[in-house]
Design an enzyme around this catalytic site. Structure first.
Site, mmCIF file in Angstrom:
data_model
loop_
_atom_site.group_PDB
_atom_site.id
_atom_site.type_symbol
_atom_site.label_atom_id
_atom_site.label_comp_id
_atom_site.label_asym_id
_atom_site.label_seq_id
_atom_site.Cartn_x
_atom_site.Cartn_y
_atom_site.Cartn_z
ATOM 1 N N ASP A 118 35.882 42.738 37.364
ATOM 2 C CA ASP A 118 37.223 43.249 37.076
ATOM 3 C C ASP A 118 37.664 44.396 37.986
ATOM 4 O O ASP A 118 38.611 45.122 37.660
ATOM 5 C CB ASP A 118 37.302 43.704 35.608
ATOM 6 N N ASP A 178 40.798 34.116 35.641
ATOM 7 C CA ASP A 178 41.297 35.495 35.802
ATOM 8 C C ASP A 178 40.791 36.131 37.096
ATOM 9 O O ASP A 178 41.430 37.020 37.671
ATOM 10 C CB ASP A 178 40.842 36.387 34.636
HETATM 11 N N1 GLY Z 1 40.940 39.063 31.905
HETATM 12 C C1 GLY Z 1 40.918 38.899 30.521
HETATM 13 C C2 GLY Z 1 42.196 38.449 29.903
HETATM 14 O O1 GLY Z 1 43.104 37.990 30.522
HETATM 15 O O2 GLY Z 1 42.274 38.573 28.702
#
Ligand code: GLY
Length: 393
Positions: A118, A178
């Site tokens: 992330d 993501d």
């Molecule tokens: N990256 C996690 C979400 O979109 O909830």
């Protein structure tokens, strides 16, 4: 006499027409003023919120009326500073910039956190936004340092960056859709430093995702699990969607945004084509409501009696402003404008009596866990502000 009568009638009709027109203009002006003041009120709440490195606002629970706060290691930590940077860009008011600088400092230590993919969400939403505004040398260094950490998660056999470390006994090497969003940090690191290593890894990750992450109908899987020796796909599952074969709205949104952004940096037509395919699935879906705000998952059988996800709408709408600049297709910008108009209403802007540093209602974080349901979430605001800025530009 007859002539005078006709003239009087025409004059009267004209008068009524002009008056009506005038009234409608006045009405829409006063409505615009009141929406602007509602938004202004929300912006001030972000500004007033007390600085605390361990309590970064993430979401608000409309039932318990509590603010959920996180530490810098949380995947959402960069969005709050990012919102303040964007408010500075939107309003030109120095107070937002000053607050953004302070909140951004808290995120810096994440540049060494190699336990997560992330990095882009955390560092690019905060330091990336800040770098764009200030051109500050130190921000540049943080972006490149973070990219160095992120690429340690790249596996050559798989051709991807590893997303999560949890659930390792079941998922050998999970990659989530993501993760496409973190590539912006890598592309920028190459642009800033001149070192192509980050750009090349970003391309490899995008190509592997393109190959394995999408169904025949151009909807996205959430999690693709790989074998780290052969590089082959082990399974395709979900973590936040309705089921393994459903189209989770925010996952689709990350895909649209991610491939549009990859096209920006590479001009590879393959990425543009993929972004359009994902966008067309979303825009043409029979379950996309008329107001443009999707339900949290396109395949929830209880639609329309299910929660929506404003964050997905804002992500797609922002991406489609960019996509519209690469194509001649008006439907992309039409959707972005529609979403902006929908969100700039009392139905979606939080009312002034709620004391929480957020702007929009009705985002959904993690439906399977009944977590962050139908409320304000920091990344919904982030992509809404980005949408406003992109439309303005
Ligand atoms: N990256 C996690 C979400 O979109 O909830």
């Amino acid at each position: 006499m007859y002539r005078i009568c006709i003239t009087t009638i025409v004059t009267l009709v004209l008068f009524v027409f002009v008056s009506c027109k005038d009234t409608s203009v006045k009405q829409s002006n006063s409505e615009a003023v009141s929406i602007d003041s509602l938004l202004q009120n929300r912006y001030e709440k972000l500004l007033e919120y007390p600085l605390d490195s361990l309590s970064i606002p993430r979401s608000y629970n409309p039932i318990s009326k509590e603010i959920f706060k996180v530490e810098p290691k949380d995947w959402t930590s960069g969005f709050y500073p990012g919102n303040l940077w964007q408010l500075y860009k939107l309003t030109g008011e120095e107070v937002f910039k000053n607050k953004a600088v302070e909140w951004t400092k808290f995120i810096e230590k994440e540049k060494y956190n190699d336990g997560t993919h992330d990095m882009g969400f955390k560092i690019y939403s905060s330091f990336g936004e800040g770098f764009e505004v200030t051109n500050e040398e130190h921000y540049k260094d943080v972006i490149v340092e973070s990219a160095n950490t992120l690429i340690t998660r790249f596996n050559k056999n798989v051709g991807s960056l590893r997303s999560w470390d949890f659930n390792a006994d079941i998922w050998e090497f999970p990659v989530i859709i993501d993760n496409m969003m973190n590539l912006e940090l890598l592309f920028e690191a190459t642009r800033i430093s001149g070192d192509s290593i980050y750009h090349n890894i970003a391309i490899k990750h995008a190509n592997t995702t393109l190959k394995n992450h999408f169904r025949e109908d151009n909807s996205s899987y959430h999690v693709v699990v790989y074998d780290t020796v052969s590089g082959r796909v082990n399974s395709k599952v979900t973590h936040q969607g309705f089921n393994d074969n459903s189209a989770w709205a925010r996952g689709q949104a990350w895909g649209v945004y991610g491939f549009t952004m990859c096209y920006r940096y590479t001009k590879n037509p393959m990425y543009l084509e993929q972004a359009e395919k994902l966008a067309v699935f979303y825009l043409n879906h029979s379950k996309l409501p008329e107001d443009g705000i999707p339900y949290w998952d396109f395949d929830d059988p209880n639609i329309p009696n299910v929660v929506k996800d404003v964050s997905a709408a804002a992500i797609v709408a922002s991406a489609l402003v960019e996509l519209s600049t690469y194509t001649n297709n008006d439907t992309y910008l039409d959707y972005s404008n529609k979403v902006l108009n929908t969100l700039k209403t009392e139905e979606y802007i939080i009312s002034p009596d709620i004391d929480a540093p957020f702007i929009l209602k009705h985002s959904t974080g993690n439906w399977p866990k009944n977590d962050e349901m139908d409320g304000p979430i920091v990344y919904g605001d982030f992509y809404f502000l980005e949408l406003m800025l992109r439309i303005k530009e």
